[in-house]
Design a protein around this motif. Structure first.
Motif: not given
Length: 410
Positions: A195-201, A229-232
């Motif tokens: 699901q968006p968003p994906n700030p890491k990508a 985002w990764q922590v979540g």
């Protein structure tokens, strides 16, 4: 013939394009171009006619209030220009829109006409796909091209993909046939958190673009957003033992596969990026700072008298294709996802709903997978209509795509 009024002569321009829809997993690619436009204050100078390329039952217009007056924003593709100063200035032409529903060949020809008039030296198309990659590791980004000479000179992979394709693949092939150097950069998004968003990508795509075109890109709050985002996702994965075990399997497969990749070349590339970000002169006129373009608006005389809509589109989530399945380090067998059917044998096939045949990714619209705290937006209308109309646009019957990691020989 396209005539541009008010657009200054550009310096070594590079066109950077991304399209919402089938080739934009997690909205990573379209968000990357939107970030460039926002950070460098891009000025829109043209918009393609929405009537020519979009099915409004698939990509619906939106209504908004402007000082109490109701107005309509039509789905379309817009072009803007940013002027980047510094010791080695270089201008960018940004193309951001929605994958068209019809007339793909005409769509690509119109984009290439702009590239020709602006003297574009290279076209870079950003994309994102669903893949068997763990969210805890760096996002893999592959650079591919259809030009063997360009692949050798820029250390890129020459595409070998065969199968269904999206507008990214069609535009890349159109550039190749027109003699315009074209590169596709693909980020792999974890299929279980699509699901968006994906700030890491998005951040990974911008880092690779920075290496490719030699410009320092201001990242703003994107690195912090990627960490959050990764922590979540970590917290969500920890709540499900099966998902946590599956992520660990992907990590082991990824670490084993990439062990030989810890080469001197990869280390040198990362060090060069570090030095580039430490360069002095980040004030006005310094590296990665947009120069003021004045108050002169950029106008396009279309010759048809049709008004172009001025407002940018809002990205929306789309079903996107996947990538090849990862292999476990011990057995080489395809890692199974929790509660997911085994991958079919044979070559991978791109489909809007499930991605590559061997990726086994859950459908974005099915509610499966993890959501790191953001609700998916409204459907932007990809699917059967895009497949039906996209078939009209296959240039010369070519079905080559720039998508790495999917299909035989990719």
């Amino acid at each position: 013939m396209i005539e541009l009024e008010g657009v200054p002569e550009l310096i070594d321009p590079v066109m950077v394009a991304a399209f919402e829809g089938w080739n934009d997993a997690g909205d990573a690619a379209s968000t990357a171009v939107a970030h460039l436009d926002r950070e460098w204050k891009g000025e829109v100078f043209a918009a393609l006619d929405a009537e020519d390329y979009y099915d409004f039952q698939v990509n619906r217009p939106t209504v908004f209030l402007d000082n109490g007056v109701r107005k309509i924003t039509w789905p379309t593709t817009r072009l803007s220009v940013v002027r980047v100063g510094g010791e080695k200035p270089r201008d960018l032409v940004l193309v951001r829109g929605i994958e068209p529903s019809m007339r793909w060949r005409s769509f690509c020809n119109e984009i290439l006409a702009f590239a020709h008039e602006l003297g574009v030296e290279m076209v870079v198309i950003l994309g994102a796909l669903l893949g068997d990659t763990p969210h805890t590791r760096p996002v893999p980004v592959s650079g591919v091209t259809s030009d063997p000479d360009l692949a050798r000179t820029m250390d890129l992979e020459e595409t070998r993909y065969e199968g269904p394709t999206g507008i990214v693949g069609i535009l890349q092939e159109a550039c190749t046939h027109a003699g315009v150097p074209a590169v596709s950069l693909w980020a792999a998004v974890p299929h279980y958190v699509s699901q968006p968003p994906n700030p890491k990508a998005t951040l990974a795509l911008l880092n690779r673009l920075e290496d490719l075109i030699g410009l320092r890109i201001p990242l703003g709050e994107l690195p912090e957003d990627a960490r959050a985002w990764q922590v979540g996702v970590d917290q969500l994965a920890a709540e499900d033992s099966e998902v946590a075990e599956y992520v660990q399997t992907l990590e082991e497969a990824r670490d084993t596969a990439e062990l030989p990749e810890a080469s001197g070349e990869a280390i040198a590339r990362e060090f060069e990026r570090y030095l580039r970000r430490r360069e002095p002169g980040t004030g006005p006129g310094g590296p990665g700072v947009a120069m003021e373009g004045g108050d002169t608006p950029f106008l396009r005389d279309t010759g048809s008298g049709r008004t172009r809509p001025p407002k940018p589109e809002q990205p929306g989530p789309e079903a996107v294709p996947g990538a090849e399945a990862a292999e476990t380090p011990e057995t080489g067998e395809t890692a199974e996802k929790p509660d997911a059917p085994a991958a079919p044998e044979g070559g991978a096939e791109e489909t809007p709903a499930t991605g590559s045949g061997s990726a086994d990714a859950p459908d974005e619209g099915s509610g499966e997978g993890l959501d790191p705290g953001t609700e998916p937006g409204p459907e932007s209308g990809d699917g059967a209509e895009a497949d039906r109309d996209g078939g009209d646009g296959a240039d010369g019957g070519s079905d080559a795509d720039g998508r790495p990691g999917s299909g035989p020989g990719a």
